[in-house]
Design an enzyme around this catalytic site. Sequence first.
Site, PDB file in Angstrom:
ATOM      1  N   HIS A  82      20.239 -16.891  17.209  1.00  0.00           N
ATOM      2  CA  HIS A  82      19.921 -17.395  15.867  1.00  0.00           C
ATOM      3  C   HIS A  82      19.549 -18.866  16.000  1.00  0.00           C
ATOM      4  O   HIS A  82      20.233 -19.622  16.681  1.00  0.00           O
ATOM      5  CB  HIS A  82      21.138 -17.265  14.937  1.00  0.00           C
ATOM      6  N   ARG A 168      24.436 -20.709  -4.186  1.00  0.00           N
ATOM      7  CA  ARG A 168      24.584 -22.035  -3.562  1.00  0.00           C
ATOM      8  C   ARG A 168      23.312 -22.850  -3.721  1.00  0.00           C
ATOM      9  O   ARG A 168      23.349 -24.060  -3.920  1.00  0.00           O
ATOM     10  CB  ARG A 168      24.921 -21.873  -2.078  1.00  0.00           C
ATOM     11  N   SER A 183      27.827 -17.766   6.202  1.00  0.00           N
ATOM     12  CA  SER A 183      26.583 -17.113   5.790  1.00  0.00           C
ATOM     13  C   SER A 183      25.813 -16.595   7.013  1.00  0.00           C
ATOM     14  O   SER A 183      25.427 -15.433   7.082  1.00  0.00           O
ATOM     15  CB  SER A 183      25.761 -18.136   5.002  1.00  0.00           C
TER      16      SER A 183
HETATM   17  N1  URA Z   1      20.782 -19.996   6.728  1.00  0.00           N
HETATM   18  C1  URA Z   1      21.613 -19.054   6.250  1.00  0.00           C
HETATM   19  O1  URA Z   1      21.468 -17.880   6.527  1.00  0.00           O
HETATM   20  N2  URA Z   1      22.655 -19.446   5.466  1.00  0.00           N
HETATM   21  C2  URA Z   1      22.872 -20.720   5.147  1.00  0.00           C
HETATM   22  O2  URA Z   1      23.828 -21.008   4.461  1.00  0.00           O
HETATM   23  C3  URA Z   1      21.983 -21.700   5.644  1.00  0.00           C
HETATM   24  C4  URA Z   1      20.946 -21.304   6.443  1.00  0.00           C
END
Ligand code: URA
Length: 428
Positions: A82, A168, A183
Amino acid sequence: VLPVQIIAQKRDGCELTEESIFTFVRGYAENQIPDYQMAAFAMAVYFNGMTSSETAALTQAMLDSGDRLRWPDDGIPRVDKHSTGGIGDKISLPLVPLLAVCGVQVPMLSGRGLGPTGGTLDKLESIAGFRTDLSLQEIQRVVPKIGCVITGASADLAPADRRLYALRDVTATVPSILLITASIMSKKLAESPDALVLDVKFGSGAFMKTREQARELAISLVKTGERMGVTTTALLTSMNQPLGRMCGNAIEVEESLDVLQGQGPDDVRQLTIELAAELLITVGAFSEHAQAVQVLDRKLSDGSAMERFEMMVKAQGGDLAQERAIAPAAEVTARHEGVVSAIDVEAIGYTIIAMGGGRRNLADSIDHSVGIEMLVSIGDTVDAGQPLVRLFTRDPEPFADRLRESITLSDQANSQVLIVERIIGELT
Ligand code: URA
């Protein structure tokens, strides 16, 4: 315990029990807890933080709010990467097939552009017919056959995160390292991976502007992955200049194809190989870093990674042979001589969006043919009149000055390092 009591405990800086967090997130996922209570909770976390065990519980609760990928117990490692996002970051395109030809499987769930950064799914959709909406069943069928997919996360995966993220976004609670951790990790863990590597970026084109912030996020991500039983490592990498030369959609696919054929820019090739080596060493495919790098380098040069990319594109409905449209080119030149000392990478990202290569609103469609090619890097000496960037757009005029200003020319420049640190956890 009532939702209001859980919010009050967090407001007062107390540590919540795992059970409270689970009850709260389950209630939210089942629409028993309204958005305004979740927003108050998110703001309390923003100000008062969470312990590692609270962060892990929030991640687990969001993961449990949906489905996850399931794999046969066949001993084949499933891995993924990621990236926290950058400009010109096309690493997933060469990395995923490269890993697949090394005997691991990669069920990559990827995203679209966020803020000024580009999105892997948007880039791949410049390939005619390429589908980024595979169902969980399709992913579970294609990955064992081809070794990899790159697709979007369906609505069934971590749905609580999907709702919380949107909330958010409008309640000023996105930039909380702990909420970002839960997240990201809830979505990545829904792939049921054995190992994860995180490319945590810092600099002018990254969400984390400083190396210290990026380090804090990387430690939080690694700790949470490991608490949840997945060996996780992270590389801190610089986004003080775009990755590679090409920034956009179709032009980034072309550059990725170069890397998959043993060419392409050194930084893209280096980061691809280093991230792949992290994962392959983690799952025990190699014990020596130098040996991993040598094999990975060979698999990019001998065409095997390219062949696997072609198979993946075909399995996802894409036609690589169909030519991708690229908008007409125009160059922006330097007004005076100097050394490139800084690049406002975020401005480059927003210029691509303004050219139509990204979205201003969720409903916008993307012009895959536009983009920017960087013709200089930090440390290069340029003469007056020398081209700095090449724009691919039908209408370069409104963007030329903005781009010229995004490149600072001075007397000297600090040297740049791409990979500045490796963050490991206790399982590594
Ligand atoms: N990418 C995400 O998937 N979640 C976040 O909170 C910030 C970036």
